[in-house]
Write an enzyme that holds these catalytic residues in place. Structure first.
Site, PDB file in Angstrom:
ATOM      1  N   GLY A 107       0.811  -1.221   0.000  1.00 46.43           N
ATOM      2  CA  GLY A 107       0.000   0.000   0.000  1.00 46.43           C
ATOM      3  C   GLY A 107       0.841   1.267   0.000  1.00 46.43           C
ATOM      4  O   GLY A 107       2.013   1.263  -0.429  1.00 46.43           O
ATOM      5  N   ASP A 132      -7.280  -0.584   1.903  1.00 48.31           N
ATOM      6  CA  ASP A 132      -7.746   0.798   2.108  1.00 48.31           C
ATOM      7  C   ASP A 132      -8.166   1.487   0.803  1.00 48.31           C
ATOM      8  O   ASP A 132      -8.881   2.477   0.827  1.00 48.31           O
ATOM      9  CB  ASP A 132      -6.652   1.636   2.781  1.00 48.31           C
ATOM     10  CG  ASP A 132      -6.229   1.064   4.127  1.00 48.31           C
ATOM     11  OD1 ASP A 132      -7.036   0.343   4.741  1.00 48.31           O
ATOM     12  OD2 ASP A 132      -5.086   1.325   4.556  1.00 48.31           O
ATOM     13  N   GLN A 260     -11.543  -8.034   8.530  1.00 46.52           N
ATOM     14  CA  GLN A 260     -11.688  -7.546   7.147  1.00 46.52           C
ATOM     15  C   GLN A 260     -10.503  -7.888   6.250  1.00 46.52           C
ATOM     16  O   GLN A 260     -10.622  -7.920   5.032  1.00 46.52           O
ATOM     17  CB  GLN A 260     -11.835  -6.012   7.140  1.00 46.52           C
ATOM     18  CG  GLN A 260     -13.119  -5.531   7.741  1.00 46.52           C
ATOM     19  CD  GLN A 260     -12.984  -4.103   8.246  1.00 46.52           C
ATOM     20  OE1 GLN A 260     -13.339  -3.171   7.556  1.00 46.52           O
ATOM     21  NE2 GLN A 260     -12.460  -3.915   9.440  1.00 46.52           N
ATOM     22  N   ARG A 261      -9.340  -8.119   6.859  1.00 42.90           N
ATOM     23  CA  ARG A 261      -8.133  -8.366   6.046  1.00 42.90           C
ATOM     24  C   ARG A 261      -7.912  -9.842   5.749  1.00 42.90           C
ATOM     25  O   ARG A 261      -7.132 -10.176   4.863  1.00 42.90           O
ATOM     26  CB  ARG A 261      -6.893  -7.834   6.779  1.00 42.90           C
ATOM     27  CG  ARG A 261      -6.722  -6.351   6.680  1.00 42.90           C
ATOM     28  CD  ARG A 261      -5.286  -5.900   6.634  1.00 42.90           C
ATOM     29  NE  ARG A 261      -4.368  -6.527   7.520  1.00 42.90           N
ATOM     30  CZ  ARG A 261      -3.654  -5.895   8.461  1.00 42.90           C
ATOM     31  NH1 ARG A 261      -3.822  -4.604   8.636  1.00 42.90           N
ATOM     32  NH2 ARG A 261      -2.789  -6.544   9.189  1.00 42.90           N
TER      33      ARG A 261
HETATM   34  P1  ADP Z   1       1.109   0.022   3.763  1.00 39.76           P
HETATM   35  O1  ADP Z   1       2.112  -0.251   2.732  1.00 39.76           O
HETATM   36  O2  ADP Z   1       0.075  -1.057   3.870  1.00 39.76           O
HETATM   37  O3  ADP Z   1       0.521   1.408   3.659  1.00 39.76           O
HETATM   38  P2  ADP Z   1       2.799   0.950   6.009  1.00 39.76           P
HETATM   39  O4  ADP Z   1       2.371   2.359   5.935  1.00 39.76           O
HETATM   40  O5  ADP Z   1       2.932   0.345   7.360  1.00 39.76           O
HETATM   41  O6  ADP Z   1       1.821  -0.050   5.202  1.00 39.76           O
HETATM   42  O7  ADP Z   1       4.189   0.837   5.251  1.00 39.76           O
HETATM   43  C1  ADP Z   1       4.833  -0.413   5.144  1.00 39.76           C
HETATM   44  C2  ADP Z   1       6.306  -0.214   5.301  1.00 39.76           C
HETATM   45  O8  ADP Z   1       6.782   0.629   4.261  1.00 39.76           O
HETATM   46  C3  ADP Z   1       6.743   0.482   6.583  1.00 39.76           C
HETATM   47  O9  ADP Z   1       6.788  -0.381   7.685  1.00 39.76           O
HETATM   48  C4  ADP Z   1       8.128   0.969   6.197  1.00 39.76           C
HETATM   49  O10 ADP Z   1       9.062  -0.073   6.259  1.00 39.76           O
HETATM   50  C5  ADP Z   1       7.915   1.360   4.724  1.00 39.76           C
HETATM   51  N1  ADP Z   1       7.659   2.805   4.659  1.00 39.76           N
HETATM   52  C6  ADP Z   1       6.544   3.458   5.028  1.00 39.76           C
HETATM   53  N2  ADP Z   1       6.690   4.791   4.890  1.00 39.76           N
HETATM   54  C7  ADP Z   1       7.946   4.988   4.440  1.00 39.76           C
HETATM   55  C8  ADP Z   1       8.740   6.144   4.131  1.00 39.76           C
HETATM   56  N3  ADP Z   1       8.225   7.379   4.257  1.00 39.76           N
HETATM   57  N4  ADP Z   1       9.995   5.952   3.684  1.00 39.76           N
HETATM   58  C9  ADP Z   1      10.515   4.714   3.562  1.00 39.76           C
HETATM   59  N5  ADP Z   1       9.823   3.592   3.859  1.00 39.76           N
HETATM   60  C10 ADP Z   1       8.570   3.706   4.289  1.00 39.76           C
HETATM   61  O1  F6P Z   2      -3.494  -0.479   5.723  1.00 46.13           O
HETATM   62  C1  F6P Z   2      -4.295  -1.595   5.986  1.00 46.13           C
HETATM   63  C2  F6P Z   2      -4.819  -1.545   7.396  1.00 46.13           C
HETATM   64  O2  F6P Z   2      -5.616  -2.693   7.600  1.00 46.13           O
HETATM   65  C3  F6P Z   2      -5.600  -0.277   7.763  1.00 46.13           C
HETATM   66  O3  F6P Z   2      -6.924  -0.293   7.290  1.00 46.13           O
HETATM   67  C4  F6P Z   2      -5.492  -0.288   9.268  1.00 46.13           C
HETATM   68  O4  F6P Z   2      -5.593   1.006   9.810  1.00 46.13           O
HETATM   69  C5  F6P Z   2      -4.105  -0.840   9.496  1.00 46.13           C
HETATM   70  O5  F6P Z   2      -3.753  -1.576   8.336  1.00 46.13           O
HETATM   71  C6  F6P Z   2      -4.008  -1.726  10.709  1.00 46.13           C
HETATM   72  O6  F6P Z   2      -2.680  -2.065  10.873  1.00 46.13           O
HETATM   73  P1  F6P Z   2      -2.137  -3.193  11.856  1.00 46.13           P
HETATM   74  O7  F6P Z   2      -2.434  -4.508  11.210  1.00 46.13           O
HETATM   75  O8  F6P Z   2      -0.686  -2.921  11.960  1.00 46.13           O
HETATM   76  O9  F6P Z   2      -2.889  -3.039  13.137  1.00 46.13           O
END
Ligand code: ADP
Ligand code: F6P
Length: 328
Positions: A107, A132, A260-261
Site C-alpha cells: 500500500g 484501504d 476484514q483483512r
Molecule cells: P502500507 O504499505 O500497507 O501502507 P505501512 O504504511 O505500514 O503499510 O508501510 C509499510 C512499510 O513501508 C513500513 O513499515 C516501512 O518499512 C515502509 N515505509 C513506510 N513509509 C515509508 C517512508 N516514508 N519511507 C521509507 N519507507 C517507508
Molecule cells: O493499511 C491496511 C490496514 O488494515 C488499515 O486499514 C489499518 O488502519 C491498518 O492496516 C491496521 O494495521 P495493523 O495490522 O498494523 O494493526
C-alpha cells in the site's frame, strides 16, 4: 533510468496484508520465470530485504496459493527502512545477492519505500495492494473487493439483530485515513448513515438523522464509521452515552477490525492480482522502473511512483450523497 540487463528479480509483500497478495506473488514468479529470470521471494517485506532473507522460487513454489488469503512471504511494518541507514543496508544486501530488480507489493507506505529505493537507483516496480484503496495510480487495489465482501457479511447479520431489537448499531471499519471502505460498505449494506474522514460530522446531526430514520418507520439504524473519522465509533459511542437520557438510544458498537483483512480472495481480487503481477514483470522487461502498476479504467497502467507518493486519490463524494438519498 537506463535499462539494465535483468537476470535475478526479487518480490516482496509489505505493510498490511491484503487478500490477493498470494495471487500477485504467483503471477510475478511465473511471468518472471517465463521471461528467463531467476525469481527470489523476500521474506517479511522490508525487514527481509535489509537482512538478506531471500528464497529462490520456482513455478512449484507458488502452487496452490492463488486461493489463499494473507501472504506466503509474510509481511511486516519495518521502521528501520524509514531511515537512510536502513535503506542503505537493503541496497547492500541486494547487491551482495545479485538481485537486479524488485517488485514491491503493498500500500501507500510500502510504495513510499519503493520510491525511496528507486531514487537510490534500484530498478523497482510497485504493485497496488491494500484494503484501504487509498493509492493514487489505481482505481482499485488488490484486496479491497474481498474486504468489502467480508465486512458486508457481518453488516447483513448485524442488520438482522438490529431490526429484531429496534436498535442502532455503530459498525467501525478499517481504511486508515480514507473513507472508501466505509462508504462502499454503507452503499452496499444499505446503512442509514456513514461517517468518513473526508466529511466532518456533528454527533448531534447524526442523532437527528437516527431519530428521523426511526420516525420514517425504520426498524433499525445502522451507522458505518470509518476508523479514521474524527468521530470514530469509540468517540461517537461515548458522546451518545454522555447524552443518553436526552438522545434516548439503545446503541451497540461493533468493530470489525482485522477480520476484514483475513478473507479468502474473491474472483475479482485473484484476477486483479494476476493482471497486476504480470504487468509488473512487463514493466521491468521494458525497462520501465520507478512506477506503480495499477488498474485505471479497467486497463493495467504504470504511474510514476513520484506521483503516487505526492498525490492523493480523491473519494467520489457524489456517492456519499447517494447513500443519504437511498437511506431515506
Ligand atoms: P502500507 O504499505 O500497507 O501502507 P505501512 O504504511 O505500514 O503499510 O508501510 C509499510 C512499510 O513501508 C513500513 O513499515 C516501512 O518499512 C515502509 N515505509 C513506510 N513509509 C515509508 C517512508 N516514508 N519511507 C521509507 N519507507 C517507508
Ligand atoms: O493499511 C491496511 C490496514 O488494515 C488499515 O486499514 C489499518 O488502519 C491498518 O492496516 C491496521 O494495521 P495493523 O495490522 O498494523 O494493526
Amino acid at each position: 533510468m537506463s535499462q539494465k540487463t535483468i537476470k535475478q528479480v526479487g518480490v516482496l509483500t509489505s505493510g498490511g496484508d491484503a487478500p490477493g497478495m498470494n495471487a500477485a506473488i504467483r503471477s510475478v514468479v511465473r511471468t518472471g520465470i517465463e521471461k528467463g529470470w531467476a525469481v527470489f521471494g523476500v521474506r517479511r517485506g522490508y525487514e527481509g530485504l535489509i537482512n538478506g532473507d531471500y528464497i529462490s522460487m520456482n513455478r512449484r513454489s507458488v502452487s496452490n496459493i492463488i486461493q489463499a488469503g494473507g501472504t506466503m512471504l509474510g509481511s511486516a511494518r519495518c521502521p528501520e527502512f524509514k531511515t537512510a541507514e536502513g535503506r542503505s543496508k537493503a541496497v547492500r544486501a541486494l547487491n551482495q545477492n545479485e538481485i537486479d530488480a524488485l517488485v514491491i507489493i503493498g500500500g501507500n507506505g510500502s510504495q513510499t519505500g519503493a520510491h525511496a529505493l528507486s531514487e537510490m537507483g534500484v530498478p523497482v516496480v510497485g504493485v497496488a495492494s491494500t484494503i484501504d484503496n487509498d493509492l493514487y495510480g489505481s482505481d482499485i487495489t488488490i484486496g479491497v473487493d474481498t474486504a468489502l465482501d467480508v465486512a458486508l457479511e457481518a453488516v447483513d447479520r448485524l442488520k438482522v439483530t438490529a431490526s429484531s431489537h429496534q436498535r442502532a448499531f455503530l459498525v467501525e471499519v478499517m481504511g486508515r485515513d480514507c473513507g472508501y471502505l466505509a462508504l462502499m460498505i454503507a452503499l452496499a449494506g444499505g446503512a442509514e448513515y456513514v461517517v468518513i474522514p473526508e466529511i466532518e460530522i456533528d454527533p448531534e446531526v447524526l442523532a437527528q438523522e437516527l431519530v428521523a430514520a426511526y420516525e420514517r418507520g425504520k426498524s433499525h439504524a445502522l451507522v458505518i464509521v470509518a476508523e479514521g473519522a474524527a468521530y470514530n465509533a469509540e468517540k461517537l459511542a461515548s458522546y451518545f452515552k454522555q447524552h443518553e437520557e436526552r438522545l434516548g438510544f439503545d446503541l451497540r458498537v461493533t468493530n470489525l477490525g482485522h477480520v476484514q483483512r483475513g478473507g479468502t480472495p474473491n474472483a475479482f481480487d485473484r484476477i486483479l492480482a494476476t493482471r497486476l503481477g504480470a504487468g509488473a514483470t512487463d514493466c521491468l522487461a521494458r525497462g520501465e522502473y520507478g512506477v506503480l502498476v495499477g488498474l485505471i479504467r479497467s486497463e493495467v497502467t504504470a504511474t510514476p511512483l513520484s506521483e503516487v507518493v505526492t498525490k492523493k486519490k480523491p473519494l467520489d463524494l457524489k456517492l456519499f450523497k447517494l447513500a443519504a438519498v437511498l437511506a431515506k
